[in-house]
Design an enzyme around this catalytic site. Sequence first.
Site, short mmCIF file in Angstrom:
data_model
loop_
_atom_site.label_atom_id
_atom_site.label_comp_id
_atom_site.label_asym_id
_atom_site.label_seq_id
_atom_site.Cartn_x
_atom_site.Cartn_y
_atom_site.Cartn_z
N CYS A 1 -5.18 -18.44 67.96
CA CYS A 1 -5.63 -19.48 68.89
C CYS A 1 -4.45 -20.15 69.58
O CYS A 1 -4.60 -20.73 70.66
CB CYS A 1 -6.47 -20.53 68.18
SG CYS A 1 -5.56 -21.50 66.95
N CYS B 1 -16.52 -17.53 70.38
CA CYS B 1 -15.45 -16.56 70.16
C CYS B 1 -15.42 -16.01 68.74
O CYS B 1 -14.41 -15.47 68.30
CB CYS B 1 -14.10 -17.18 70.52
SG CYS B 1 -13.99 -17.72 72.25
N CYS C 1 -14.58 -21.09 66.69
CA CYS C 1 -15.58 -21.64 67.61
C CYS C 1 -16.72 -20.64 67.81
O CYS C 1 -16.52 -19.42 67.75
CB CYS C 1 -14.94 -21.97 68.94
SG CYS C 1 -13.75 -23.34 68.87
N CYS D 1 -8.60 -22.43 76.91
CA CYS D 1 -9.63 -23.13 76.13
C CYS D 1 -9.06 -23.54 74.77
O CYS D 1 -9.17 -24.70 74.36
CB CYS D 1 -10.84 -22.23 75.96
SG CYS D 1 -12.28 -23.04 75.22
N CYS D 2 -8.42 -22.60 74.07
CA CYS D 2 -7.80 -22.93 72.79
C CYS D 2 -6.69 -23.96 72.97
O CYS D 2 -6.47 -24.80 72.10
CB CYS D 2 -7.22 -21.68 72.15
SG CYS D 2 -8.42 -20.49 71.54
#
Length: 239
Positions: free
Chosen positions: A232, A209, A206, A125-126
Site C-alpha cells: 500500500c 482492493c 480495503c 488512493c492508498c
Amino acid sequence: MFDLAIPADEALAHRAAELDVKVANATPQDVLETILAERFPGGIAAVSSFGTESAVLLHMISEIDPSTPVLFLDTGMLFSETLDYRDTLQDQLGLTDIRVFKPDQADHDRLDPEDMLWASDTDACCGYRKVLPLGRALDGFGAWINGRKRYHGDSRSNLAVVEADGPRIKVNPLATFDGQDIQSYFVRHHLPLHPLQALGFSSIGCMPCTSRTAEGEGARAGRWRGSGKTECGIHIGDK
C-alpha cells in the site's frame, strides 16, 4: 543516545543495525521484550491492520505491556468485519491504548469525493487513505512495531528484524514466522479468527482492493489482484 558528531540518519542506521544483530536470532516474544525496554525518543508504538494474522503480534504485546499504543488506520473503506474484529481483540486482549487515524477530510474532498479513486489510481488512493494518516500517527514516536513476515514474499522476503525507516526505527518481530507458526500460535493461545478468514480471505485490506485467495496462492495474492501492486505504501519510503 545518538552521538551528536554523527549525522542523525547514520546514527539511526547504526542503532538499527546494532539492535538487529542483538535480536536477529531471538523469538518474536524476546524481540518485543527487548525493543519495548529500549528508550526511543518519543517512545514506541505498534501499527496494526487488525487483519487475519494481527492477533498474534497484538497478543504478544498485550502479555508484555497492554498499554503500548496501537495505531489503527481506518481508511473509510474497510470491511465492517475488520472494525468488529478490532473491538473483539481490544476487549479480549485488554489493549488499553488503541488510537484510530482516518484520512484528512480535505484530502478526501479534493482527491476522492466519490470514493472511486481506487479504480483509477490505487497508489494515490492508498497515499491519502493510509500513507499520510500513518505519517501523522507516527509523529513524535522514535520507533514502531509492525507485523510483516518474510513468508509473504515479494519485498518482504528479506526483512530484517530491526531496520531504519526514515526518522525512526522499524521493528518486524514476526519476520521469521511462517504460516504454520501463525496458525499454531492462534490455536495455542485460543485467539479468535478474523470473521472473513472462513470465507477465503487470507489477507485483508480495503474492500475494493481485497479478494479471496485460492488454495496454493500466496497469502497476499488477494491484495490488488492483477495490478502488480503488492504494497500500500506505508512500508515504502520515509514516514
